[in-house]
Design a protein around this motif. Sequence first.
Motif, short mmCIF file in Angstrom:
data_model
loop_
_atom_site.label_atom_id
_atom_site.label_comp_id
_atom_site.label_asym_id
_atom_site.label_seq_id
_atom_site.Cartn_x
_atom_site.Cartn_y
_atom_site.Cartn_z
N LEU A 105 0.80 -1.22 0.00
CA LEU A 105 0.00 0.00 0.00
C LEU A 105 0.84 1.27 0.00
N SER A 106 1.91 1.26 0.75
CA SER A 106 2.69 2.49 0.92
C SER A 106 3.96 2.48 0.08
N THR A 107 4.01 1.63 -0.94
CA THR A 107 5.19 1.57 -1.81
C THR A 107 4.80 2.03 -3.21
N ASP A 108 5.13 1.28 -4.21
CA ASP A 108 4.82 1.63 -5.59
C ASP A 108 3.51 0.95 -6.01
N LEU A 109 2.48 1.74 -6.29
CA LEU A 109 1.20 1.18 -6.68
C LEU A 109 1.08 0.93 -8.18
N THR A 110 2.11 1.29 -8.91
CA THR A 110 2.06 1.19 -10.37
C THR A 110 1.60 -0.17 -10.89
N PRO A 111 2.06 -1.30 -10.31
CA PRO A 111 1.62 -2.60 -10.84
C PRO A 111 0.11 -2.84 -10.75
N TYR A 112 -0.55 -2.09 -9.90
CA TYR A 112 -1.99 -2.30 -9.69
C TYR A 112 -2.85 -1.27 -10.44
N VAL A 113 -2.23 -0.23 -10.94
CA VAL A 113 -2.97 0.89 -11.53
C VAL A 113 -3.33 0.59 -12.98
N VAL A 117 -1.68 -1.11 10.97
CA VAL A 117 -1.69 0.36 10.91
C VAL A 117 -1.03 0.79 9.60
N ILE A 118 -1.77 1.51 8.79
CA ILE A 118 -1.25 1.94 7.50
C ILE A 118 -0.42 3.21 7.66
N ASP A 119 0.66 3.31 6.92
CA ASP A 119 1.47 4.53 6.87
C ASP A 119 0.75 5.50 5.93
N LEU A 120 -0.02 6.40 6.51
CA LEU A 120 -0.89 7.26 5.71
C LEU A 120 -0.12 8.18 4.78
N ARG A 121 0.94 8.79 5.28
CA ARG A 121 1.67 9.74 4.43
C ARG A 121 2.33 9.03 3.26
N ALA A 122 2.95 7.88 3.51
CA ALA A 122 3.59 7.14 2.43
C ALA A 122 2.56 6.64 1.43
N ALA A 165 -0.39 8.07 0.83
CA ALA A 165 -0.87 9.24 0.10
C ALA A 165 0.11 9.61 -1.01
N GLU A 166 1.39 9.57 -0.71
CA GLU A 166 2.41 9.88 -1.72
C GLU A 166 2.37 8.88 -2.86
N ALA A 167 2.19 7.59 -2.52
CA ALA A 167 2.11 6.55 -3.56
C ALA A 167 0.88 6.76 -4.43
N CYS A 168 -0.23 7.14 -3.81
CA CYS A 168 -1.46 7.41 -4.58
C CYS A 168 -1.29 8.61 -5.49
N HIS A 169 -0.84 9.70 -4.93
CA HIS A 169 -0.75 10.94 -5.70
C HIS A 169 0.28 10.85 -6.82
N GLU A 206 -2.19 14.05 4.19
CA GLU A 206 -2.49 14.28 2.77
C GLU A 206 -3.53 13.33 2.19
N ALA A 207 -4.38 12.73 3.00
CA ALA A 207 -5.52 11.98 2.46
C ALA A 207 -6.48 12.95 1.79
N ASP A 208 -7.37 12.42 0.94
CA ASP A 208 -8.30 13.28 0.19
C ASP A 208 -9.72 13.25 0.74
#
Length: 383
Positions: free
Chosen positions: A118-126, A145-150, A152-156, A180-182
């Motif tokens: 979740l908090s790494t590279d989401l590219t393979p799933y996009v 517990v999710i790392d929210l900032r990481a 959010a950065e991966a999402c954005h 930085e959640a939306d």
Amino acid sequence: MHITPKITPIYQTSVFKFEDLNELELYYGEPGSRYMYSRNGNPNSDELADAVNLLENGVGAIATGSGMAAIFAAIMAYCTAGDHVLCAADIYGGSSALLNLELSRLGITVTYVPFEDLSTDLTPYVQSRTRLLLCETISNPLLRVIDLRATAEACHACGLKLVVDNTFATPIITRPFDHEADLVIHSVTKYISGHSDVTAGVVVARVAEDAERLKQISMLFGLTLSPMESWLAVRGLKTLRLRIEAHCRNAEAIALFLEQQPTVRTVHYPGLHQHPQHLLAATQGSQLFGGMLSFQLEDEAEVVNQFMRATKRFPFAPSLAGVDSSLSYPLGTSHRSLTPQQQVDLGITVGLIRLSVGIEPVEELLTDLEQAFASVTHTMQTN
């Protein structure tokens, strides 16, 4: 006689009167200047939405008829037919059921992302039409517990919106917009209201455009919360901070107790030092770790049944976060709709029990658990 109530009255009305055509035009010309029809807005539902919005430091919010309605509204704020959604594999079963069974009928597809990714590279799933990632601050029922900032950065980085279900944490423990959640979702039914007598939800937006979109969805889909439920939720919300502190103190004491029980194989609670995300939870959660925990008994249904029958202060009630403690059984309730393979992959097995720790005197809760485990041990020894 002029009356100024300290507490907002219950506006138990479906419609509001207009004096003349000028007032009608004022309603349409200045949105928010007055009320017309309670599906479009009501002073009580607005009070609840505004109160949670303030706690989350958002720019606008809506109050809905349930937590599920809040999840639906959040997804629809960003998605249309043919779009694609990413969802944390560790997610409330109702969320996955909504995505799998209903939103799929609208042409919205979903891919589940393992917690570790979740908090790494989401590219393979996009995909080309991926719009958002849905996740929970603290996952249900394994308390990851999710790392929210990481995240959010991966999402954005992929042009995605981050939608966070903050029900388990509440804004007292974590405010996702600070990371930085939306959009932020709450099942108000749980900690926000806190007394197991309300069914409601809230969605909070970080930007004005999303807040306006949520209001349109709520009005046109008829998601608006009723005045009475709104009033009860606001009343409960006023003690949220005090309740959360008490929930957390009790849950930590019980987690430590469970660690010492020979029949308990694993305890899932972010406040324990050996929890994989303990340090993240401590910093992201202001040294508060929540009132929810789960633990693993032997994978035998009769062992689970014996524990449920023996405990007196933790009734089997498939919900959570009331001032009174309760227990739940994820495999048979909240995550029942998952496939057997999904359940195995997540670690949701026959022996997993989730505790919602209330605010009762903790000594009474520990005494009850002690006798319940003694009963389980006796049963296992005699079988």
